[in-house]
Design a protein around this motif. Structure first.
Motif, PDB file in Angstrom:
ATOM      1  N   ALA A  97       0.832  -1.209   0.000  1.00  0.00           N
ATOM      2  CA  ALA A  97       0.000   0.000   0.000  1.00  0.00           C
ATOM      3  C   ALA A  97       0.861   1.252   0.000  1.00  0.00           C
ATOM      4  CB  ALA A  97      -0.921  -0.002   1.214  1.00  0.00           C
ATOM      5  N   VAL A  98       1.883   1.276   0.836  1.00  0.00           N
ATOM      6  CA  VAL A  98       2.769   2.444   0.888  1.00  0.00           C
ATOM      7  C   VAL A  98       3.539   2.587  -0.424  1.00  0.00           C
ATOM      8  CG1 VAL A  98       4.809   3.405   2.038  1.00  0.00           C
ATOM      9  CG2 VAL A  98       2.952   2.435   3.396  1.00  0.00           C
ATOM     10  N   GLY A  99       4.034   1.480  -0.942  1.00  0.00           N
ATOM     11  CA  GLY A  99       4.761   1.525  -2.215  1.00  0.00           C
ATOM     12  C   GLY A  99       3.897   1.992  -3.371  1.00  0.00           C
ATOM     13  N   ALA A 100       2.655   1.539  -3.417  1.00  0.00           N
ATOM     14  CA  ALA A 100       1.760   1.943  -4.503  1.00  0.00           C
ATOM     15  C   ALA A 100       1.455   3.437  -4.438  1.00  0.00           C
ATOM     16  CB  ALA A 100       0.456   1.144  -4.443  1.00  0.00           C
ATOM     17  N   VAL A 101       1.252   3.955  -3.232  1.00  0.00           N
ATOM     18  CA  VAL A 101       0.976   5.384  -3.088  1.00  0.00           C
ATOM     19  C   VAL A 101       2.197   6.207  -3.480  1.00  0.00           C
ATOM     20  CG1 VAL A 101       0.465   7.210  -1.417  1.00  0.00           C
ATOM     21  CG2 VAL A 101      -0.850   5.094  -1.394  1.00  0.00           C
TER      22      VAL A 101
ATOM     23  N   PHE B 287      -4.461   2.960  -3.053  1.00  0.00           N
ATOM     24  CA  PHE B 287      -4.156   2.410  -1.737  1.00  0.00           C
ATOM     25  C   PHE B 287      -4.727   1.003  -1.585  1.00  0.00           C
ATOM     26  CE2 PHE B 287      -5.069   1.736   2.749  1.00  0.00           C
ATOM     27  CZ  PHE B 287      -3.830   1.990   3.308  1.00  0.00           C
ATOM     28  N   LEU B 288      -5.982   0.824  -1.965  1.00  0.00           N
ATOM     29  CA  LEU B 288      -6.610  -0.500  -1.839  1.00  0.00           C
ATOM     30  C   LEU B 288      -5.947  -1.538  -2.732  1.00  0.00           C
ATOM     31  CD1 LEU B 288     -10.385   0.401  -1.539  1.00  0.00           C
ATOM     32  CD2 LEU B 288      -8.896  -0.542   0.225  1.00  0.00           C
ATOM     33  N   ALA B 289      -5.655  -1.152  -3.968  1.00  0.00           N
ATOM     34  CA  ALA B 289      -4.995  -2.101  -4.872  1.00  0.00           C
ATOM     35  C   ALA B 289      -3.608  -2.456  -4.356  1.00  0.00           C
ATOM     36  CB  ALA B 289      -4.895  -1.506  -6.273  1.00  0.00           C
ATOM     37  N   GLY B 290      -2.903  -1.466  -3.824  1.00  0.00           N
ATOM     38  CA  GLY B 290      -1.574  -1.738  -3.275  1.00  0.00           C
ATOM     39  C   GLY B 290      -1.629  -2.625  -2.047  1.00  0.00           C
TER      40      GLY B 290
END
Length: 92
Positions: free
Chosen positions: A18-22, A57-60
């Motif tokens: 989640a953090v990486g995707a954001v 965020f959700l996808a990550g």
């Protein structure tokens, strides 16, 4: 103990995803353009941030957790087959 470690690992992978995707989403040129990185903030559109950020965020969070869960399930299934061949004193 092993189940708690697997659950904790899944949560850690989900958080990191989640953090990486954001972070990756935040650094794209498209997002920067919506946030006003142009001359005198032309094209600033916070609506794009409010609609895209929750999905990113959700996808990550969900994709790494699903892959982790699938891996744990596959390993547990494979391990279950080898253990089922041995007789247990509780299942005899």
């Amino acid at each position: 103990m092993r189940r708690d470690a697997l659950t904790g690992g899944g949560c850690a992978v989900s958080f990191a995803g989640a953090v990486g995707a954001v972070i990756v989403w935040w650094q794209t040129s498209r997002t920067q353009r919506h946030l006003g990185n142009e001359f005198e903030n032309n094209g600033q559109d916070f609506g794009a941030v409010l609609t895209e950020l929750p999905f990113v965020f959700l996808a990550g969070a969900v994709v790494p957790a699903a892959v982790w869960g699938l891996g744990v399930w596959m390993l547990g299934r494979r391990r279950g087959r080898s253990e089922s061949s041995r007789a247990s004193e509780f299942h005899a």
